[in-house]
Design an enzyme around this catalytic site. Structure first.
Site, short mmCIF file in Angstrom:
data_model
loop_
_atom_site.label_atom_id
_atom_site.label_comp_id
_atom_site.label_asym_id
_atom_site.label_seq_id
_atom_site.Cartn_x
_atom_site.Cartn_y
_atom_site.Cartn_z
N PHE A 1 28.04 37.60 40.37
CA PHE A 1 28.71 37.91 41.64
C PHE A 1 29.79 36.89 41.97
CE2 PHE A 1 24.20 39.06 41.72
CZ PHE A 1 24.35 40.44 41.60
N ILE B 1 28.42 41.27 33.48
CA ILE B 1 27.46 40.67 34.41
C ILE B 1 26.60 41.73 35.08
CG2 ILE B 1 28.88 38.63 34.80
CD1 ILE B 1 29.76 39.86 37.47
N GLY B 2 26.78 42.97 34.69
CA GLY B 2 25.92 44.01 35.26
C GLY B 2 26.57 45.37 35.49
N ASN C 1 32.37 56.16 34.30
CA ASN C 1 30.97 56.57 34.20
C ASN C 1 30.41 56.70 35.61
OD1 ASN C 1 28.09 56.52 34.10
ND2 ASN C 1 28.19 55.69 32.02
N THR D 1 27.01 54.67 36.36
CA THR D 1 27.08 53.21 36.56
C THR D 1 27.99 52.87 37.73
OG1 THR D 1 28.81 53.10 34.87
CG2 THR D 1 26.57 52.64 34.15
N GLN E 1 27.07 50.71 41.01
CA GLN E 1 27.82 49.55 41.47
C GLN E 1 28.14 49.64 42.97
OE1 GLN E 1 31.31 48.88 39.10
NE2 GLN E 1 31.43 46.73 39.64
N GLU F 1 34.57 45.16 43.98
CA GLU F 1 34.75 44.48 45.27
C GLU F 1 34.73 45.46 46.44
OE1 GLU F 1 34.83 41.31 44.36
OE2 GLU F 1 35.40 41.75 42.29
#
Lengths: 327, 745, 212
Positions: free
Chosen positions: B248, B474-475, B638, B641, B645, B712
């Site tokens: 993050f 990172i994810g 996608n 995902t 997010q 963001e």
């Protein structure tokens, strides 16, 4: 965490013998608080006596009371049909505490003995009379949002974090212990101490004593109870304020009542005077408002916890409303 | 305008999902190197001063201890210049140098590292290290020192910086508006607290060859940083970050514990693994800075904005300047002839902040979107209407057209999906049992950035393709998105494609941050696919002469075959071409950077968040019951995902609005809420179903896939949506986050 | 390996200091295993570290993911650190080490517990299941499949704990509604915020009715 000796006790007698021989020893059961404290260097026993396998896990009814072994797991007690039926307030309080995993590990005895969650107690770089007598109370002039409004002393304004204990003190439980003085019974209300001049001592349990279990006398509260826990998130957080309320109601009149608070004092805070004031009164919001005001007698806030002077009576009213099914 | 339905089901599962659900994914502390040792960092317990002495005798005597390293005995890092400390803050400063000298600049600063043969022994010995200090008076109290805020050094150096004071029309015009208000907003320090604790395993393969398994957001920037520190060739540093357990933003900077581990590994001549404790995560790996803001805003009686003035002061450390774009949204989101912004920094005796998801824009949006809501209430205008009325059709700051902007559509869909029509203009107008019901909204925007990157692709004889990039994941699912982009652009099914990442040996990629990864690395994937296709076409005549002299646009690349578009029966498999040419693999490396064309447009992603919130009037408890988030983020690679997010951003926004607060006791200059029991982040019970909608419109100005960033805008605007909903429920306007129960009773 | 600290070498500290310290830390020496006089001799002969290592470890039998293990461990080793650092089962994650996040959730005798607050020696004779023990060969556990399908994670770090907890949540009978799932899963923090997807995964597995 220092290196320590580890002994597993297989009988209560052996555990008591072992602890009587070693002043630096501590019992360990669920470990959910002790291991945490040891990792942070807050307590450093040189020997751990593992009591987790002692046969003190039974939940039984005997005569007019419910007996719960000190090593019964929090989740086992909360899932127990008899407890659910006879003492739903206890079940609600247990389920309001910690997380499912921790309740699967934590024992009834350990829950009672958990240490405060005061930020200053938990940081060895900050002063705390409870952790290091004489070092001062960091919270008194510090960040005391979580702290006590009742029964504190200049030495310590920490609160006891247990939910279960709030229900147990309300339900007139008795703690049964064994130790150097033999078996003895401690009314739950006397089990935890106020900080006074010795905040390092949380309870009236004597050195070398082992909790065998708790007993809860029968009551007529099963229908009208509520454990309200106000916290900073919806689950898995310590209470800002919690209320255990139990009422016996007949024809919309309160016949008997039990009321206790969590998150407001160094011990679970029983409101005996408020309970007496409820008896004979009609179930109504105005009754609850009156009683909530009475309950606040002697309360004093600090810089960051003044809000508890308002939140606490509100929570009392709300808990009583839910318990009496007004809402 | 077509919107995707609520995203469920079908879109591709993560390519690394199986590794994650089976526990096979390896994070930085999970490489079992031979002869591994364990380092535990010892932190300062004062906020400012000098270390008089470090007594490590007891620690050194403890079993298994290999070394206790501090400024007293640490080897000097060759790349560090010999000046003690920047003279007068703020100068832009420099990162803290671990064990460089005896100075303490903030509480919790690393002052020693204990290395032992087991973790338990290192942890114990670390507690035996005793430091004596000469304490100096520290200043950590933001509110007390607010008057000492200064112009950022970066602005002094470059008056055209985006952080410089900004004026369009007259900055204080709001003061004469017929309806106007002024308000101050406070945002506390927040800590990233990814679930993975910051960890590094460092190992010197040779005197001048370093390997680190490190939790960072960029392997290349980290490689460069460590090469500079140790004055060794860049290629002698290998940074591996195959899996990053959340970050993050806190992996966008290299922190002192990393260098501490590297120093230790050099000194004990064996691999050293360091994992910070959760408390240490509060003191040495960055945080979202405490920020004070003031907004003045005015409109005419019909709701047309006539002026916005927005001022912010952010906290930074005494030794390093951290700035962020807190005021950006106020410059370009709403039509107003008059805009003024002013950004200042307050250096304190604390550690350096770093970007935290949505960074300054999220902080700024809390103030701006709250102020818009306050103004709407003062005007008695629906906040949806107010925003639509003052919508900007071109960028008023840069005087450029938007590359794409579908914010209006987002607002309309979001309002419908949350049930905005049920909202009462008057606070407290809706109830559900005892609970007060409120609806609120917040708009977010973030630059649609794209950087430069390179990607390698290797087509193998068995028909599979391996892509490589130094980028980290990172994810968000970077590997998955890249596989999908590659699949589409190379005409090969995703199962045949592997995307390797998180290794500095791979081609250049910037930090994963600023919502730019898909646009940056994805564009490089497209370029590499293009180059690969050109190579295949060059080779194609060797299999079938009819491919000779064709151009790329004459040929179809699909199902791992080339075919002539106008006569599809003429086709050849990619693997066939390798065989014909006697190649075991076809290796292509291509770089990619933003086009000049893009600079003619103003490029932003947009989002809007709607929240339905219930507030209990007696206990002050807040329950977010439903969130609807709509994003204008270009092509969604996608949907599964991407929706995740967005949900994650909403969750972070719930934390920001209601829970997160790193509280410092200024007597000690030390955090008191510094673990996950005291510093609350949302748990399952705090997060309701979140509905996510995406605008189905590519933005080819930003990049060839048409994507705009998402990470963001997922959080920017969420916190004000919730606090605005709380106002709508209760009539209470809380301008200091987080809105905990005590503030609502 | 020589110790690196020039100050210590200069301090000329006496042997008796170091012996006292050794005695204090090697708590086992106060027990019945060794008489202090033997230990003192050991310390003087500078056997301390090796001896300490041998004496401080105690035997532990565990069945981990179906495999019996006979180990020697220090009593202060948590189950989490044993799994990660000694058994190379790094699927179980350390997210806080204080019982505040749930990343380290494993099953002991089928019950979900936090391995970070569990001393390994206290689990002697018990069966431990970690994330690595769920799949049968290539066949994923239904909960793992559901997490994949519903994208119940992002960075993946809390995921093993979430999955172990989710399985237990169904077994315990606390997955009857989304609200109940949210409450009984609240001990597992996901900072990426994949919560709604995790809940969907659990709902699906629960509805699927397979034994978990």
């Amino acid at each position: 965490m220092i290196q320590f000796q580890y002994t597993r006790a297989t009988a209560a007698k052996a555990a008591l013998d072992a602890i009587s021989r070693d002043k630096t020893a501590m019992f360990i059961a669920g470990g959910t608080n002790l291991v945490d404290l040891m990792k942070r260097g807050i307590v450093s026993p040189e020997r751990l006596i593992d009591i987790s396998r002692l046969p003190l896990t039974d939940i039984t009814t005997e005569g007019k009371s419910l007996k719960i072994g000190s090593l019964a797991l929090n989740s086992t007690v909360a899932e127990n049909k008899t407890v659910q039926q006879k003492q739903p307030l206890l079940v609600q309080a247990l389920n309001a505490g910690a997380s499912a995993q921790i309740r699967n590990m934590a024992t009834v005895g350990g829950n009672m003995l958990q240490r405060t969650r005061c930020h200053y107690f938990y940081d060895t770089a900050l002063p705390c009379n409870k952790r290091e007598p004489g070092s001062g109370c960091g919270a008194l002039e510090g960040f005391n949002r979580m702290h006590a409004i009742f029964g504190f002393s200049e030495k310590c304004i920490a609160v006891h974090p247990s939910d279960m204990s709030v229900a147990l003190v309300a339900l007139d439980a008795t703690v049964v212990v064994d130790g150097p003085k033999g078996q003895r019974r401690i009314p739950f209300i006397d089990f935890h101490r106020l900080p006074g001049d010795r905040p390092e001592i949380d309870t009236n349990l004597l050195p070398g004593e082992l909790i065998l279990g708790v007993e809860i006398p029968d009551n007529r509260f099963a229908k009208n109870v509520h454990y309200l826990k106000v916290r900073d998130r919806a689950s898995y957080a310590f209470a800002l304020v919690s209320v255990a309320a139990a009422l016996q109601i007949e024809k919309k009149v309160i016949r008997d009542a039990r009321l206790a608070l969590g998150g407001v004092a160094h011990k679970p805070w029983r409101l005996s005077e408020a309970e007496r004031a409820l008896v004979g009164k009609p179930v109504s919001e105005s009754t609850f408002r009156e009683v909530a005001q009475l309950a606040m007698k002697g309360a004093k806030g600090f810089k960051y916890n003044e809000y508890k002077l308002k939140l606490t009576p509100n929570a009392i009213i709300q808990a009583l409303k839910v318990a009496s099914k007004l809402v | 305008m077509k919107f995707f339905d609520k995203v469920i089901g079908d879109p591709m599962n993560r390519v690394d999902g199986k590794l994650k659900v089976t526990g096979a994914a390896r994070y930085s502390a999970e490489y079992q190197l031979p002869n591994l040792s364990y380092g535990v960092v010892v932190s300062s317990t004062i906020a400012k001063g000098r270390i008089r002495s470090i007594d490590s005798r007891a620690a050194l005597r403890a079993p298994g201890v290999i070394a206790v390293i501090s400024h007293e005995n640490a080897i000097k890092v060759p790349g560090w210049a010999d000046n003690e400390h920047p003279t007068e803050p703020p100068t832009g400063g420099r990162p803290l140098r671990a064990f460089y000298n005896n100075r303490v600049y903030s509480n919790g600063q690393p002052i020693a590292i204990v290395v032992a043969d087991t973790y338990e022994r290192a942890r114990h010995a670390a507690m035996l290290v005793k430091a004596e200090y000469e304490e100096e008076k520290h200043e950590t109290n933001f509110e007390k020192n607010k008057g000492k805020a200064v112009v950022p050094a970066v602005v002094k150096k470059n008056p055209k910086s985006g952080l410089a004071d900004y004026e369009r029309g007259k900055a204080d015009a709001y003061k004469t508006a017929s309806v106007r208000l002024e308000a101050e907003y406070v945002h506390p320090s927040e800590v990233h607290n990814p679930m993975e604790l910051q960890a590094i395993t460092a190992y010197w393969e040779a005197d001048d060859k370093l390997i680190v398994y490190d939790k960072v957001q960029g392997t290349k920037p980290t490689q460069q940083a460590f090469a500079n520190e140790w004055k060794i060739p860049v290629q002698n540093v290998r940074v591996i970050s195959e899996f990053v357990g959340g970050a993050f933003g806190n992996g966008l900077h290299n922190w002192p514990h990393e260098t501490a581990a590297i120093i230790a590994a050099k000194m004990v001549k064996r691999p050293v693994k360091v994992m910070l404790t959760r408390e240490q995560m509060f003191f040495m790996v960055g945080y979202r800075p405490y920020t004070w803001q003031k907004i003045g805003i005015g409109a005419d009686k019909d709701g047309r904005l006539t002026g916005i003035y927005h001022e912010a002061i952010g906290q930074t450390s005494s030794y390093e300047e951290f700035t962020e774009s807190t005021l950006q949204q106020s410059k370009m989101m709403y039509t107003s002839p008059n805009i003024g912004t002013k950004y200042r920094l307050l250096p304190l005796d604390v550690s350096t902040p770093i970007w935290m998801r949505g960074p300054g824009e999220a902080t700024g949006a809390f103030a701006l979107e709250s102020a818009i809501d306050e103004l709407a209430f003062a005007l008695n205008i629906d906040p949806v209407q107010l925003r639509l009325m003052n919508h900007t059709d071109t960028d008023p700051e840069k005087n450029l057209p938007w590359s794409t902007k579908y914010l209006k559509e987002c607002i309309q869909v979001g309002a419908e999906k949350i049930g905005w029509s049920k909202r009462s203009l008057k606070p407290g107008g809706v109830r559900s049992g005892e609970w007060l019901v409120g609806y609120g909204m917040g708009v977010g925007t973030f630059g649609a950035h794209r950087g430069a990157a390179a990607v390698r692709a290797k087509l193998l004889a068995n028909g599979s393709v391996v892509f490589q990039s130094a980028v980290t994941d990172i994810g968000p699912g970077t590997g998955t998105a890249m596989v999908q982009i590659a699949s589409e652009h190379l005409g090969i099914s995703p199962e045949k494609i592997t995307f390797q990442l998180g290794n500095s040996d791979f081609p250049q990629a910037p930090n994963q941050g600023g919502s730019a990864t898909v646009a940056t690395v994805g564009s490089a994937v497209v370029a590499t696919c293009q180059a690969m296709k050109e190579r295949l076409l060059e080779m194609a005549p060797s299999a079938d002469k009819r491919f000779a002299n064709l151009k790329l646009e004459d040929v179809t690349f699909d199902k791992a075959h080339l075919s002539i578009t106008r006569s599809p029966s003429v086709k050849v498999a990619y693997t066939e071409l390798l065989k014909k040419q006697n190649l075991t693999e076809l290796d292509v490396l291509q770089d990619s950077k933003p086009s000049q064309e893009a600079s003619k447009y103003s490029r932003y992603s947009f989002s809007v968040h709607f929240a339905e919130v219930h507030v209990h009037p007696m206990t002050g408890q807040v329950r977010v019951k439903k969130v609807v988030s709509c994003a204008d983020a270009g092509t969604i690679v996608n949907k599964k995902t991407a929706a995740n997010q967005m949900i994650g951003g909403v969750t972070g926004g719930i934390g920001m609005a209601l829970q997160e607060d790193a509280v410092m006791d200024h007597r000690f200059g030390r955090y008191v809420t510094k673990d996950l029991a005291d510093y609350h982040v949302p748990v399952h019970a705090d997060v309701p179903p979140v509905e996510v909608y995406f605008v189905d419109k590519p933005d080819y100005i930003v990049d060839p896939m048409g994507t705009k960033g998402l990470g963001e805008i997922a959080i920017i605007g969420v916190a004000p949506a919730i606090t605005n909903a709380i106002f709508n429920a209760t009539g209470k306007r809380i301008r200091e986050l987080p809105v905990t129960p005590d503030k609502l009773i | 390996m020589s110790k690196i600290n020039s100050r210590d070498q200069q301090s000329g500290e006496s042997k008796s200091d170091s012996r006292r310290d050794f005695l204090k830390q090697s708590a086992v020496l106060t027990g019945a295993v060794l008489t202090p006089s033997i230990a003192l001799k050991a310390a003087e002969a500078q056997w301390d570290e090796k001896l300490a290592e041998a004496l401080e470890k105690i035997p532990l039998k565990l069945e981990v993911n179906g495999v019996s293990k006979s180990l020697m461990v220090e009593p202060r080793v948590t189950l989490l650190d044993l799994l990660r650092e000694q058994l190379n089962l790094t699927g179980t994650k350390k997210g806080c080490d204080y019982g505040q996040c749930g990343a380290c959730t494993v099953h002991v005798n089928g019950t979900r517990v936090l391995s970070c607050l569990t001393l390994a020696v206290m689990q002697d004779g018990r069966k431990v299941t970690t994330i690595e023990g769920l799949a049968e060969g290539d066949q994923l556990h239904p909960m793992q499949e559901a997490f994949l399908k519903h994208d119940g994670f992002q960075c993946g770090y809390c995921t093993p704990g979430q999955i172990m907890s989710a399985i237990a949540c169904i077994r315990e009978g606390h997955a009857d509604s989304e609200e109940e799932i949210r409450e009984y899963m609240s001990g597992n923090i996901c900072r990426c915020g994949a919560y709604p997807n995790i809940v969907n995964a659990i709902v699906e597995v629960k509805k699927g009715g397979k034994k978990v």
